[in-house]
Enzyme design. Structure first.
Site, PDB file in Angstrom:
ATOM      1  N   HIS A 194       6.489  44.544 -14.945  1.00 16.40           N
ATOM      2  CA  HIS A 194       7.904  44.402 -14.806  1.00 16.40           C
ATOM      3  C   HIS A 194       8.511  43.959 -16.262  1.00 16.40           C
ATOM      4  O   HIS A 194       9.785  43.977 -16.387  1.00 16.40           O
ATOM      5  CB  HIS A 194       8.294  43.328 -14.052  1.00 16.40           C
ATOM      6  CG  HIS A 194       7.654  41.834 -14.285  1.00 16.40           C
ATOM      7  ND1 HIS A 194       6.730  41.528 -13.543  1.00 16.40           N
ATOM      8  CD2 HIS A 194       8.671  40.926 -14.852  1.00 16.40           C
ATOM      9  CE1 HIS A 194       6.952  40.068 -14.181  1.00 16.40           C
ATOM     10  NE2 HIS A 194       7.821  39.980 -15.026  1.00 16.40           N
ATOM     11  N   ASP A 213       1.366  45.060 -11.006  1.00 13.72           N
ATOM     12  CA  ASP A 213       2.137  44.384 -12.015  1.00 13.72           C
ATOM     13  C   ASP A 213       1.525  44.280 -13.237  1.00 13.72           C
ATOM     14  O   ASP A 213       1.802  43.498 -14.274  1.00 13.72           O
ATOM     15  CB  ASP A 213       2.711  43.130 -11.528  1.00 13.72           C
ATOM     16  CG  ASP A 213       4.008  42.744 -12.233  1.00 13.72           C
ATOM     17  OD1 ASP A 213       4.715  43.512 -12.847  1.00 13.72           O
ATOM     18  OD2 ASP A 213       4.202  41.392 -12.425  1.00 13.72           O
ATOM     19  N   SER A 235       6.151  35.621 -18.508  1.00 13.30           N
ATOM     20  CA  SER A 235       5.485  36.829 -17.850  1.00 13.30           C
ATOM     21  C   SER A 235       4.658  37.534 -18.728  1.00 13.30           C
ATOM     22  O   SER A 235       5.394  37.954 -19.771  1.00 13.30           O
ATOM     23  CB  SER A 235       6.622  37.538 -17.208  1.00 13.30           C
ATOM     24  OG  SER A 235       7.218  37.076 -16.019  1.00 13.30           O
TER      25      SER A 235
END
Length: 470
Positions: free
Chosen positions: A195, A228, A309
């Site tokens: 993402h 992911d 992230s």
């Protein structure tokens, strides 16, 4: 005389009586018996017959040979200059000149010293100070610099080893942009979240900034929305070291961990915490709501914020044990529904799963998603997870000749455990299966017709999508 009068014994007052026989100046002038002494209370006094028989030259008379005056009253304190004070009476002291006590003198000296010190300080202020309060000679002493060396097992020691391998990413694609983190692995590749780089998958731009403040562009090698995870390749690494990968299966709740990344664009940020939980089913990432990445996450209370992230979660040895991917937030207290920062609930993808996905992305450009070939009954509310009892939209509950079918599972069976780990809902079952690699064998405990059974299932994989490097 009172009743307590007793005869005087020579041993009572040896300084006044001879030890034995007559003595000059003692006894009667005619050589008769010696005079009697009697004790009256605490003092000794002479008997009247002794006083009347004294010779003019008696040593108890005055210097003119006159007999001494009458004895002082019985029980009076002090018997004249020739007598000792009675027992228990305060010792006689010569007259002293009365004056201030020593404690008062000390107090006066302290007061005078304080007044003198205050007057001196005030005088110094008048001579050197100014009405503005400025002091041109004022200076705060400096502290000598200490050593910056830290033990290698300390948080500072671990951070100093890992930070050179951590990068920040700036991603642009169309009208969207964002930031994230990543880390350098073998071969000069960088692992991050899908993402983070998804907006650049259709011709966007990725710029990598290293810890030495040098930067370069990068391209996507492969990405997997289901896990992911994504891998990118920078044009240059500037000699930055690769990070060491650990084994996430060896982590237990309570182990110390360190999260490193670029939250809100603040590169090189280090936070610490512990492993709060394991095997936590979490939904992470997703591309504009189209993809749902269910991960069997490591939960940590290390502060993780937007921008962390893709960064590493490392253990006390400095080995990566997870990829930071998601955080839980509270939306109620922020305006317009905006997400708040870390509340101590961060989630990372276990590195054992990341290692397999990264290898497949680098070798094939895509990653396989683990499957066992069943459909789940979403209406079931009981214990465990029930396989659908009938086909839905033309899809059989148990895929013919699939992993579950080969293991003997049937429609309507209720799965209770996978490798001894209880499963309570469909999300837990999905993330548990996805955390396994195709070809792994796992033991299922299930219930059929009220009886419990076990079956060994070999994990399969869904058909891999075509490679999509950019």
């Amino acid at each position: 005389m009172t009743d307590d009068t007793r005869s005087f014994n020579a041993s009572d007052r040896p300084e006044f009586l001879p030890a034995e026989g007559p003595h000059p100046g003692w006894g009667s002038p005619s050589g008769g018996p010696s005079p009697q002494y009697r004790q009256q209370g605490p003092d000794f006094v002479q008997s009247p017959d002794f006083i009347q028989s004294q010779h003019p030259t008696d040593p108890f008379g005055d210097q003119y040979g006159q007999p001494p005056g009458p004895p002082p009253p019985v029980n009076a304190y002090g018997m004249g200059p020739a007598w000792a004070p009675p027992p228990g009476a305060p010792p006689a002291r010569p007259d002293e000149r009365k004056g201030p006590r020593s404690g008062l003198m000390v107090l006066l000296a302290v007061i005078i010293a304080l007044l003198a010190g205050g007057a001196g300080a005030y005088g110094t202020y008048l001579l050197t100070g100014s009405s503005s309060g400025l002091d041109p000679n004022y200076a705060i002493p400096t502290t000598p610099a200490g050593s910056t060396a830290r033990p290698p097992e300390s948080v500072a020691g671990v951070a100093s080893r890992v930070l050179p391998s951590v990068v920040s990413l700036e991603v642009r694609g169309g009208s969207e942009s964002g930031t994230g983190s990543g880390f350098l692995i073998k071969g000069g590749y960088i692992v991050t979240n899908n993402h983070v780089v998804a907006v650049a998958s259709a011709g966007g731009e990725i710029r990598i900034k290293f810890s030495n403040r040098r930067s370069t562009t990068a391209r996507i090698v492969g990405r997997d929305p289901n896990s992911d995870i994504a891998v990118v390749k920078p044009e240059e690494t500037f000699g930055s070291p690769e990070v060491a990968l650990g084994n996430s299966d060896s982590m237990v709740v309570g182990d110390p961990v360190i999260a490193i990344g670029s939250p809100l664009g603040l590169t090189g940020t280090v936070t610490t915490g512990i492993v709060s939980s394991l095997n936590r089913p979490v939904e992470a990432g997703g591309e504009s709501g189209r993809d749902s990445a269910l991960i069997n996450a490591i939960q940590t209370d290390a502060a993780i914020n937007p921008g962390n992230s893709g960064g590493p979660l490392v253990n006390a040895a400095g080995e990566v044990i997870g990829v930071n991917s998601a955080i839980a937030t509270l939306n109620g207290g922020s305006p317009l529904g905006q997400q708040t920062g870390s509340i101590g609930l961060g989630f990372a993808i276990p590195v054992n799963q990341v290692r397999r996905i990264a290898e497949e992305l680098i070798t094939t450009g895509s990653a396989r998603t683990s499957r066992i070939g069943i459909s789940i009954d979403q209406q079931y509310q009981g214990q465990g997870v029930r396989i659908a009892a009938q086909a839905e939209r033309g899809i059989e509950p148990v895929t013919p000749d699939g992993p579950a079918d080969k293991a003997g599972l049937r429609p309507g069976d209720v799965i209770l455990e996978v490798d001894g780990q209880p499963v309570s809902d469909s999300r837990e079952l999905i993330v548990t299966i996805r955390s396994k690699a195709p070809g792994d064998k796992v033991v299922f405990k299930y219930q059929r017709a009220g009886s419990e059974r076990t079956a060994t299932v070999t994990i399969g994989a869904a058909p891999a999508p075509s490679a999509q490097p950019s």
